[in-house]
Design a protein around this motif. Structure first.
Motif, short mmCIF file in Angstrom:
data_model
loop_
_atom_site.label_atom_id
_atom_site.label_comp_id
_atom_site.label_asym_id
_atom_site.label_seq_id
_atom_site.Cartn_x
_atom_site.Cartn_y
_atom_site.Cartn_z
N TRP A 15 0.83 -1.21 0.00
CA TRP A 15 0.00 0.00 0.00
C TRP A 15 0.86 1.25 0.00
CZ3 TRP A 15 -4.96 -0.59 -1.06
CH2 TRP A 15 -5.55 -1.83 -0.81
N GLN A 16 1.93 1.23 0.80
CA GLN A 16 2.81 2.39 0.90
C GLN A 16 3.39 2.76 -0.46
OE1 GLN A 16 4.42 4.08 3.67
NE2 GLN A 16 5.99 5.06 2.47
N SER A 17 3.72 1.74 -1.26
CA SER A 17 4.34 1.98 -2.56
C SER A 17 3.32 2.27 -3.64
CB SER A 17 5.19 0.78 -2.96
OG SER A 17 6.23 0.59 -2.03
N SER A 18 2.05 2.18 -3.31
CA SER A 18 1.00 2.37 -4.31
C SER A 18 0.23 3.67 -4.13
CB SER A 18 0.01 1.20 -4.25
OG SER A 18 0.65 -0.01 -4.50
N GLY A 19 0.12 4.15 -2.89
CA GLY A 19 -0.69 5.33 -2.66
C GLY A 19 -0.47 5.92 -1.29
N LYS A 20 -1.45 6.66 -0.82
CA LYS A 20 -1.29 7.45 0.40
C LYS A 20 -1.72 6.72 1.66
CE LYS A 20 -2.64 11.97 2.31
NZ LYS A 20 -3.36 13.22 2.05
N TYR A 21 -2.76 5.89 1.57
CA TYR A 21 -3.37 5.34 2.78
C TYR A 21 -3.23 3.82 2.88
CZ TYR A 21 -5.50 9.89 3.62
OH TYR A 21 -5.71 11.23 3.87
N VAL A 54 -0.57 7.41 8.69
CA VAL A 54 -1.69 7.61 7.77
C VAL A 54 -3.01 7.17 8.39
CG1 VAL A 54 -0.26 7.48 5.70
CG2 VAL A 54 -1.35 5.42 6.54
N ASN A 55 -2.98 6.21 9.30
CA ASN A 55 -4.21 5.87 10.01
C ASN A 55 -4.71 7.08 10.81
OD1 ASN A 55 -3.17 3.01 9.47
ND2 ASN A 55 -5.14 2.63 10.41
N LEU A 56 -3.80 7.76 11.47
CA LEU A 56 -4.18 8.97 12.20
C LEU A 56 -4.74 10.01 11.25
CD1 LEU A 56 -1.13 9.36 14.63
CD2 LEU A 56 -3.48 8.88 15.32
N LEU A 57 -4.15 10.12 10.07
CA LEU A 57 -4.56 11.15 9.12
C LEU A 57 -6.01 10.98 8.68
CD1 LEU A 57 -1.41 11.55 6.83
CD2 LEU A 57 -2.30 13.20 8.47
N TYR A 58 -6.50 9.73 8.64
CA TYR A 58 -7.91 9.60 8.26
C TYR A 58 -8.81 9.30 9.45
CZ TYR A 58 -7.29 4.45 7.43
OH TYR A 58 -7.03 3.10 7.51
N GLY A 59 -8.27 9.48 10.67
CA GLY A 59 -9.13 9.47 11.84
C GLY A 59 -9.32 8.12 12.50
N GLU A 60 -8.42 7.17 12.26
CA GLU A 60 -8.53 5.85 12.88
C GLU A 60 -7.40 5.66 13.88
OE1 GLU A 60 -9.84 1.78 11.12
OE2 GLU A 60 -7.71 1.97 10.72
N ILE A 278 -9.37 -1.32 -2.54
CA ILE A 278 -8.99 -0.25 -3.49
C ILE A 278 -10.24 0.47 -3.97
CG2 ILE A 278 -8.03 0.19 -5.78
CD1 ILE A 278 -6.12 -2.18 -5.26
N ASP A 279 -11.27 -0.30 -4.30
CA ASP A 279 -12.51 0.29 -4.83
C ASP A 279 -13.26 1.06 -3.76
OD1 ASP A 279 -11.89 -0.88 -7.24
OD2 ASP A 279 -13.23 -2.60 -6.95
N ASP A 280 -13.09 0.66 -2.49
CA ASP A 280 -13.80 1.32 -1.39
C ASP A 280 -13.39 2.79 -1.28
OD1 ASP A 280 -15.04 2.08 0.96
OD2 ASP A 280 -13.86 0.80 2.25
N PHE A 281 -12.11 3.02 -1.00
CA PHE A 281 -11.64 4.41 -0.93
C PHE A 281 -10.16 4.56 -1.18
CE2 PHE A 281 -10.53 3.13 3.35
CZ PHE A 281 -9.46 3.94 3.73
N LEU A 282 -9.39 3.48 -0.98
CA LEU A 282 -7.94 3.59 -1.08
C LEU A 282 -7.47 3.93 -2.49
CD1 LEU A 282 -7.36 0.53 1.19
CD2 LEU A 282 -6.49 2.81 1.71
N GLY A 283 -8.21 3.45 -3.49
CA GLY A 283 -7.81 3.68 -4.87
C GLY A 283 -7.88 5.13 -5.30
N TYR A 284 -8.71 5.92 -4.62
CA TYR A 284 -8.80 7.34 -4.98
C TYR A 284 -7.50 8.08 -4.70
CZ TYR A 284 -13.83 6.81 -5.57
OH TYR A 284 -15.07 6.42 -6.02
N PHE A 285 -6.65 7.51 -3.84
CA PHE A 285 -5.41 8.17 -3.45
C PHE A 285 -4.19 7.44 -4.04
CE2 PHE A 285 -8.63 9.06 -0.28
CZ PHE A 285 -8.54 10.43 -0.15
N MET A 286 -4.40 6.66 -5.09
CA MET A 286 -3.30 5.95 -5.74
C MET A 286 -3.00 6.60 -7.08
SD MET A 286 -4.18 1.95 -5.09
CE MET A 286 -4.08 1.21 -3.46
N ASP A 287 -1.73 6.85 -7.33
CA ASP A 287 -1.34 7.37 -8.63
C ASP A 287 -1.21 6.21 -9.60
OD1 ASP A 287 0.37 8.27 -10.85
OD2 ASP A 287 0.53 10.12 -9.68
N PRO A 288 -1.93 6.23 -10.71
CA PRO A 288 -1.89 5.09 -11.65
C PRO A 288 -0.50 4.80 -12.20
CG PRO A 288 -3.04 6.98 -12.62
CD PRO A 288 -2.86 7.28 -11.17
#
Length: 591
Positions: A15-21, A54-60, A278-288
């Motif tokens: 996940w770290q190498s794919s996107g933000k969260y 990043v968990n803290l960043l989205y409130g978890e 990815i489809d839930d929300f993580l994919g919105y923060f991934m650079d293709p």
């Protein structure tokens, strides 16, 4: 038959190498049993650098996420491991010694078995204290060599460092090939050198796929004595991430190594679940572009984990650079042109800054200097005019010794600015702080948590933790997510009206039960402000009031739990019975 090779799934780093969260705790709880069922992993990377922040960043709460994820692996007898940055622990800048020591006690209590300790400078003074702290806490310290390719970083250089780390008590050595630019033959010679001198040491190889050398490197290190290989799995393998376990297993099996079988039914389920996340929300923060491999990375040596942030930086300055070029009467640059220019500048800057291995945080420092140089060069000005304080700390020796010599022009610039170089122990620059954080928690009435884990989070990520506790982080994330969703739809050619209709299609209307004026603020117990996009309402919560023509206040309830996606009425608007006041989406991002 050759020796046994074990596999470690680097689920965090995928996940770290794919996107933000990173995934939420409930998602980690769902994927863990499936990873176990795959039956091919001796180890799983569950947490570490970037995971908790990043968990803290989205409130978890990241501590709950770590405990949730490690528990099933602990019960199944699969070792868990984390990544830590030595002097910087889990963050991007140095950490006091008492906070570093606490980290290992907390992580051991949370079920993490192994800590992979690295320093971006390969500075043993930053790694050896963490080896000692980990041993004190009952964890396995895996001392790490950050691999890069330069005139300085030879087999002898790395082998000598490994000797010192083993002498300091490390029972394991990791070759962290974070950009995937380690040359396979060199990596094989290095593993052989370590194995011959330390036959009982566990050697683990971690190589990203970015420039395309990873499979050859894996074969070379296994042929020369490596024990464990880090792997990924689809849909997040390859690209800037790591090779897929199926390909690695097939290659090594054909080469005669003993490798574990893969339960393909479980693999397909894990693959499907990961795509669902990815489809839930993580994919919105991934650079293709992080799905792509590129041999251009061999020249600049930048790691996969930071490519997403770099592309965001480039997109941010792209239009500004073209405005400058237009004012100069020059042709605009494409994003690809700018990317190649930045890669070339990184290759120019890197040796002049002493060849720091390009891994967090030093990869960011070098990239930032290169990006600022590019901006200045486009303007027709000179290099080195915009170096931030953290980069200066690296240059001056506050983070440890640089592997190579500084360019004379950088040393002269430091002298011109009146800066002083130091060779003191880097930790001496950062005094203990835990007592200050204990006092802050007491003053706020905050519980220090099980095994002092909440105290640790505040001390490690103080700003993000305060935002998490106040709710600011969660609101900011929800706003960002909504913007990303809207941007994704706009990119796909949807008009604002079409986006509005799509959002409404997934939401339920909150309708006026009677004719009246909408009131978000009234002098009775109830809402204190108009609902903002992303605000969560419970099923039994008052959404707003209606001032009816006969002078009464009518409560308007949602009747279900969800988040606001559109507000259709302002304070004081008159609505008729059945008119829509707002739309709320039932499917929640967080439970």
């Amino acid at each position: 038959m050759k020796k046994e090779i074990k596999f470690s799934l680097v689920y965090r780093d995928m996940w770290q190498s794919s996107g933000k969260y990173q995934p939420r705790a409930d998602q980690l709880a769902r994927i863990a049993p499936v990873i176990i069922d795959m039956g091919c992993f001796a180890r799983v990377e569950t947490n570490g650098g970037a995971f908790e922040q990043v968990n803290l960043l989205y409130g978890e709460n990241p501590n709950k996420a770590v405990r949730t994820f490690t528990r099933p692996f602990n019960e199944a007898g699969i070792q868990t491991h984390m990544l830590d940055r030595g002097l910087n622990a889990l963050r991007m800048y140095p950490v006091p010694a008492d906070v570093r020591r606490l980290m290992y006690r907390v992580k051991k209590a949370q079920g993490v078995d192994i800590t992979r300790i690295f320093c971006g400078l390969n500075e043993e003074r930053n790694i050896i204290p963490s080896i000692r702290y980990a041993l004190e806490a009952g964890m396995i310290p895996q001392a790490t060599l950050c691999i890069t390719s330069s005139p300085v970083h030879t087999v002898e250089y790395y082998s000598t460092l490994a000797d010192r780390l083993v002498a300091a008590g490390a029972p394991e050595i990791c070759l962290k090939d974070m950009a995937g630019i380690g040359r396979p033959a060199m990596l094989g010679r290095l593993v052989k050198s370590i194995r011959e001198k330390h036959p009982d040491i566990v050697i683990q190889y971690h190589g990203h796929s970015g420039p395309g050398l990873s499979m050859a490197s894996i074969l070379e290190v296994c042929e020369n004595g490596a024990d464990i290989i880090d792997v990924a799995m689809e849909p997040m393998a390859w690209g800037k991430v790591h090779p897929d376990v199926i390909s690695v297993q097939a290659m090594l099996k054909d080469a005669g190594f003993q490798v574990p079988d893969i339960n393909m039914k479980a693999y397909m389920k894990a693959r499907s679940l990961t795509q669902e996340f990815i489809d839930d929300f993580l994919g919105y923060f991934m650079d293709p572009t992080n799905k792509h491999m590129s041999s251009l990375l061999l020249g600049c040596g930048l790691p996969g984990g930071m490519m997403g942030s770099m592309m965001a930086d480039l997109k941010g300055v792209h239009s500004g650079i073209n405005l400058i070029l237009k004012g100069q009467g020059k042709d605009p640059m494409s994003l690809d042109d700018l990317l190649v220019m930045l890669f070339d500048e990184v290759a120019y800057v890197w040796p002049k800054l002493g060849y720091p291995p390009l891994v967090t945080p030093f990869s960011q420092y070098v990239k930032n200097v290169a990006l600022m140089n590019v901006m200045q060069l486009v303007k027709g000005e000179g290099r080195w005019t915009m170096i931030d304080n953290h980069t200066w700390d690296m240059i001056l020796g506050k983070s440890g010794r640089l592997p190579g010599p500084l360019a004379p022009e950088i040393a002269a610039l430091a002298k011109e600015k009146g800066y002083e170089f130091t060779d003191a122990d880097p930790q001496s620059n950062y005094p203990d702080q835990l007592d200050e954080y204990r006092k802050e928690m007491a003053d706020n009435g905050w519980d220090t948590g099980e095994d002092d884990e909440e105290l640790f989070e505040l001390a490690m990520h103080d700003r993000q933790y305060r935002d998490y506790k106040s709710g600011v982080a969660k609101k900011r994330f929800e706003d960002d997510l909504q913007r990303m969703k809207d941007a994704a739809m706009a990119k796909n050619g949807f008009s604002e009206e079409e986006i509005r209709r799509l959002k409404r299609a997934k939401a339920d209307p909150v309708a006026a039960p009677e004719k009246g004026q909408v009131l978000w603020e009234v002098s009775v117990e109830g809402p204190s402000q108009a609902p903002f996009i992303g605000r969560k309402y419970q099923h039994d919560e008052v959404f707003c009031y209606l001032s009816t023509p006969w002078g009464e206040y009518e409560k308007v309830m949602t009747g279900f739990t969800g988040r606001v996606v559109e507000v259709c009425a302002k304070q004081g608007d008159t609505v008729n019975k059945g008119d829509v006041i707002a739309y709320i989406e039932r499917s929640e991002i967080f439970a």
